[in-house]
Motif scaffolding. Structure first.
Motif, PDB file in Angstrom:
ATOM      1  N   MET A   1       0.832  -1.204   0.000  1.00  0.00           N
ATOM      2  CA  MET A   1       0.000   0.000   0.000  1.00  0.00           C
ATOM      3  C   MET A   1       0.865   1.253   0.000  1.00  0.00           C
ATOM      4  SD  MET A   1      -3.066  -1.141  -0.120  1.00  0.00           S
ATOM      5  CE  MET A   1      -2.822  -2.820  -0.692  1.00  0.00           C
ATOM      6  N   ASP A   2       1.891   1.265   0.849  1.00  0.00           N
ATOM      7  CA  ASP A   2       2.767   2.442   0.956  1.00  0.00           C
ATOM      8  C   ASP A   2       3.491   2.737  -0.351  1.00  0.00           C
ATOM      9  OD1 ASP A   2       1.988   2.682   3.599  1.00  0.00           O
ATOM     10  OD2 ASP A   2       3.887   1.963   4.434  1.00  0.00           O
ATOM     11  N   ASN A   3       3.914   1.704  -1.045  1.00  0.00           N
ATOM     12  CA  ASN A   3       4.692   1.898  -2.274  1.00  0.00           C
ATOM     13  C   ASN A   3       3.844   2.114  -3.522  1.00  0.00           C
ATOM     14  OD1 ASN A   3       7.190   1.636  -0.965  1.00  0.00           O
ATOM     15  ND2 ASN A   3       7.091  -0.587  -1.106  1.00  0.00           N
ATOM     16  N   ASN A   4       2.565   1.737  -3.478  1.00  0.00           N
ATOM     17  CA  ASN A   4       1.777   1.764  -4.705  1.00  0.00           C
ATOM     18  C   ASN A   4       0.453   2.506  -4.622  1.00  0.00           C
ATOM     19  OD1 ASN A   4       3.368  -0.266  -6.461  1.00  0.00           O
ATOM     20  ND2 ASN A   4       3.129  -1.310  -4.507  1.00  0.00           N
ATOM     21  N   CYS A   5      -0.043   2.776  -3.418  1.00  0.00           N
ATOM     22  CA  CYS A   5      -1.418   3.263  -3.299  1.00  0.00           C
ATOM     23  C   CYS A   5      -1.577   4.596  -2.593  1.00  0.00           C
ATOM     24  CB  CYS A   5      -2.278   2.225  -2.577  1.00  0.00           C
ATOM     25  SG  CYS A   5      -2.214   0.583  -3.322  1.00  0.00           S
ATOM     26  N   ILE A   6      -0.724   4.881  -1.611  1.00  0.00           N
ATOM     27  CA  ILE A   6      -1.018   6.057  -0.789  1.00  0.00           C
ATOM     28  C   ILE A   6      -0.706   7.383  -1.472  1.00  0.00           C
ATOM     29  CG2 ILE A   6      -0.909   4.821   1.396  1.00  0.00           C
ATOM     30  CD1 ILE A   6       1.826   6.168   1.871  1.00  0.00           C
ATOM     31  N   ASN A   7      -0.118   7.359  -2.666  1.00  0.00           N
ATOM     32  CA  ASN A   7       0.028   8.614  -3.399  1.00  0.00           C
ATOM     33  C   ASN A   7      -1.338   9.249  -3.622  1.00  0.00           C
ATOM     34  OD1 ASN A   7       2.788   8.417  -3.553  1.00  0.00           O
ATOM     35  ND2 ASN A   7       2.764   7.402  -5.540  1.00  0.00           N
ATOM     36  N   CYS A   8      -2.324   8.432  -3.919  1.00  0.00           N
ATOM     37  CA  CYS A   8      -3.700   8.924  -4.099  1.00  0.00           C
ATOM     38  C   CYS A   8      -4.580   8.589  -2.897  1.00  0.00           C
ATOM     39  CB  CYS A   8      -4.332   8.331  -5.356  1.00  0.00           C
ATOM     40  SG  CYS A   8      -3.515   8.850  -6.883  1.00  0.00           S
ATOM     41  N   HIS A   9      -4.327   7.442  -2.275  1.00  0.00           N
ATOM     42  CA  HIS A   9      -5.163   6.956  -1.174  1.00  0.00           C
ATOM     43  C   HIS A   9      -4.505   7.238   0.173  1.00  0.00           C
ATOM     44  CE1 HIS A   9      -8.074   4.724  -3.682  1.00  0.00           C
ATOM     45  NE2 HIS A   9      -7.037   4.533  -4.490  1.00  0.00           N
ATOM     46  N   GLY A  10      -3.975   8.451   0.333  1.00  0.00           N
ATOM     47  CA  GLY A  10      -3.324   8.844   1.578  1.00  0.00           C
ATOM     48  C   GLY A  10      -4.340   9.216   2.641  1.00  0.00           C
ATOM     49  N   THR A  11      -3.855   9.874   3.680  1.00  0.00           N
ATOM     50  CA  THR A  11      -4.729  10.292   4.774  1.00  0.00           C
ATOM     51  C   THR A  11      -5.903  11.104   4.241  1.00  0.00           C
ATOM     52  OG1 THR A  11      -2.843  10.295   6.264  1.00  0.00           O
ATOM     53  CG2 THR A  11      -4.787  11.491   6.995  1.00  0.00           C
ATOM     54  N   THR A  12      -5.624  11.989   3.312  1.00  0.00           N
ATOM     55  CA  THR A  12      -6.674  12.706   2.589  1.00  0.00           C
ATOM     56  C   THR A  12      -6.585  12.242   1.138  1.00  0.00           C
ATOM     57  OG1 THR A  12      -6.435  14.626   4.044  1.00  0.00           O
ATOM     58  CG2 THR A  12      -7.568  14.969   1.934  1.00  0.00           C
ATOM     59  N   PRO A  13      -7.521  11.387   0.715  1.00  0.00           N
ATOM     60  CA  PRO A  13      -7.461  10.876  -0.662  1.00  0.00           C
ATOM     61  C   PRO A  13      -7.534  12.009  -1.694  1.00  0.00           C
ATOM     62  CG  PRO A  13      -8.990   9.585   0.670  1.00  0.00           C
ATOM     63  CD  PRO A  13      -8.609  10.793   1.485  1.00  0.00           C
ATOM     64  N   ILE A  14      -6.778  11.834  -2.794  1.00  0.00           N
ATOM     65  CA  ILE A  14      -6.757  12.826  -3.872  1.00  0.00           C
ATOM     66  C   ILE A  14      -6.931  12.130  -5.217  1.00  0.00           C
ATOM     67  CG2 ILE A  14      -5.325  14.457  -2.574  1.00  0.00           C
ATOM     68  CD1 ILE A  14      -2.916  13.491  -4.269  1.00  0.00           C
ATOM     69  N   ASN A  15      -7.007  12.913  -6.279  1.00  0.00           N
ATOM     70  CA  ASN A  15      -7.102  12.410  -7.652  1.00  0.00           C
ATOM     71  C   ASN A  15      -8.294  11.476  -7.858  1.00  0.00           C
ATOM     72  OD1 ASN A  15      -4.796  13.848  -8.365  1.00  0.00           O
ATOM     73  ND2 ASN A  15      -3.447  12.126  -7.948  1.00  0.00           N
ATOM     74  N   GLY A  16      -9.391  11.749  -7.178  1.00  0.00           N
ATOM     75  CA  GLY A  16     -10.593  10.941  -7.353  1.00  0.00           C
ATOM     76  C   GLY A  16     -10.660   9.699  -6.484  1.00  0.00           C
ATOM     77  N   ALA A  17      -9.633   9.445  -5.691  1.00  0.00           N
ATOM     78  CA  ALA A  17      -9.681   8.298  -4.782  1.00  0.00           C
ATOM     79  C   ALA A  17     -10.758   8.549  -3.735  1.00  0.00           C
ATOM     80  CB  ALA A  17      -8.320   8.102  -4.109  1.00  0.00           C
ATOM     81  N   ASN A  18     -11.495   7.487  -3.415  1.00  0.00           N
ATOM     82  CA  ASN A  18     -12.598   7.680  -2.466  1.00  0.00           C
ATOM     83  C   ASN A  18     -12.328   7.103  -1.085  1.00  0.00           C
ATOM     84  OD1 ASN A  18     -12.770   5.022  -3.205  1.00  0.00           O
ATOM     85  ND2 ASN A  18     -14.948   5.025  -3.621  1.00  0.00           N
ATOM     86  N   VAL A  19     -11.239   6.376  -0.904  1.00  0.00           N
ATOM     87  CA  VAL A  19     -10.916   5.820   0.410  1.00  0.00           C
ATOM     88  C   VAL A  19      -9.435   6.021   0.707  1.00  0.00           C
ATOM     89  CG1 VAL A  19     -12.738   4.069   0.381  1.00  0.00           C
ATOM     90  CG2 VAL A  19     -10.478   3.490  -0.493  1.00  0.00           C
ATOM     91  N   SER A  20      -9.135   6.128   1.986  1.00  0.00           N
ATOM     92  CA  SER A  20      -7.759   6.184   2.453  1.00  0.00           C
ATOM     93  C   SER A  20      -7.286   4.749   2.692  1.00  0.00           C
ATOM     94  CB  SER A  20      -7.699   6.987   3.753  1.00  0.00           C
ATOM     95  OG  SER A  20      -6.387   7.014   4.259  1.00  0.00           O
ATOM     96  N   LEU A  21      -6.047   4.474   2.344  1.00  0.00           N
ATOM     97  CA  LEU A  21      -5.458   3.145   2.542  1.00  0.00           C
ATOM     98  C   LEU A  21      -4.187   3.246   3.379  1.00  0.00           C
ATOM     99  CD1 LEU A  21      -5.930   1.689  -1.070  1.00  0.00           C
ATOM    100  CD2 LEU A  21      -7.338   1.255   0.959  1.00  0.00           C
ATOM    101  N   VAL A  22      -4.274   3.994   4.472  1.00  0.00           N
ATOM    102  CA  VAL A  22      -3.108   4.253   5.306  1.00  0.00           C
ATOM    103  C   VAL A  22      -3.023   3.288   6.481  1.00  0.00           C
ATOM    104  CG1 VAL A  22      -1.964   5.980   6.760  1.00  0.00           C
ATOM    105  CG2 VAL A  22      -3.051   6.667   4.621  1.00  0.00           C
ATOM    106  N   THR A  23      -4.166   2.908   7.056  1.00  0.00           N
ATOM    107  CA  THR A  23      -4.152   2.088   8.267  1.00  0.00           C
ATOM    108  C   THR A  23      -4.642   0.667   7.982  1.00  0.00           C
ATOM    109  OG1 THR A  23      -6.429   2.567   8.954  1.00  0.00           O
ATOM    110  CG2 THR A  23      -4.706   4.142   9.640  1.00  0.00           C
TER     111      THR A  23
END
Length: 119
Positions: free
Chosen positions: A45-67
């Motif tokens: 997740m850290d290497n592939n997803c949290i760029n968009c799915h971070g604490t505050t999702p961006i770029n149209g992401a609808n969920v955070s994948l941090v925890t």
């Protein structure tokens, strides 16, 4: 002499009895490798997803994948595995591709199969 032979035979029989514990009776060896969130899934997740799915999702992401809870919920409720395993570019994550390597997808699938182990 006959009594001595009988006594020796009985004594030897008693000393040869084993008192095996449960661990002696079960097959030992390495436990099956469990996929855990901390060791295996979080780095994906850290290497592939949290760029968009971070604490505050961006770029149209609808969920955070941090925890742990967020990723587990995304697998259970938001079709995360279907999204990372999609063949249709419109549904593929990470958005804009390329598709994650199959071994990483398989790791997330095994994490689910193993019961969402955290540590």
């Amino acid at each position: 002499m006959k009594k001595l032979t009988i006594i020796l035979t009985i004594s030897i029989s008693f000393f040869n009895c084993a008192n095996d514990s449960l661990s002696d009776l079960t097959e030992s060896g390495p436990l099956p490798n469990l996929v855990t969130y901390v060791k295996d899934v979080k780095p994906i997740m850290d290497n592939n997803c949290i760029n968009c799915h971070g604490t505050t999702p961006i770029n149209g992401a609808n969920v955070s994948l941090v925890t742990y809870n967020q990723v587990k919920s995304a697998v259970q409720n938001n079709s995360l595995i279907s999204r990372i395993n999609a063949t249709d570019p419109g549904n593929l994550m990470p958005q804009g591709g390329p598709k994650l390597p199959q071994n990483l997808i398989d790791t997330v699938i095994k994490w689910q199969t193993d019961g969402f182990v955290e540590n």
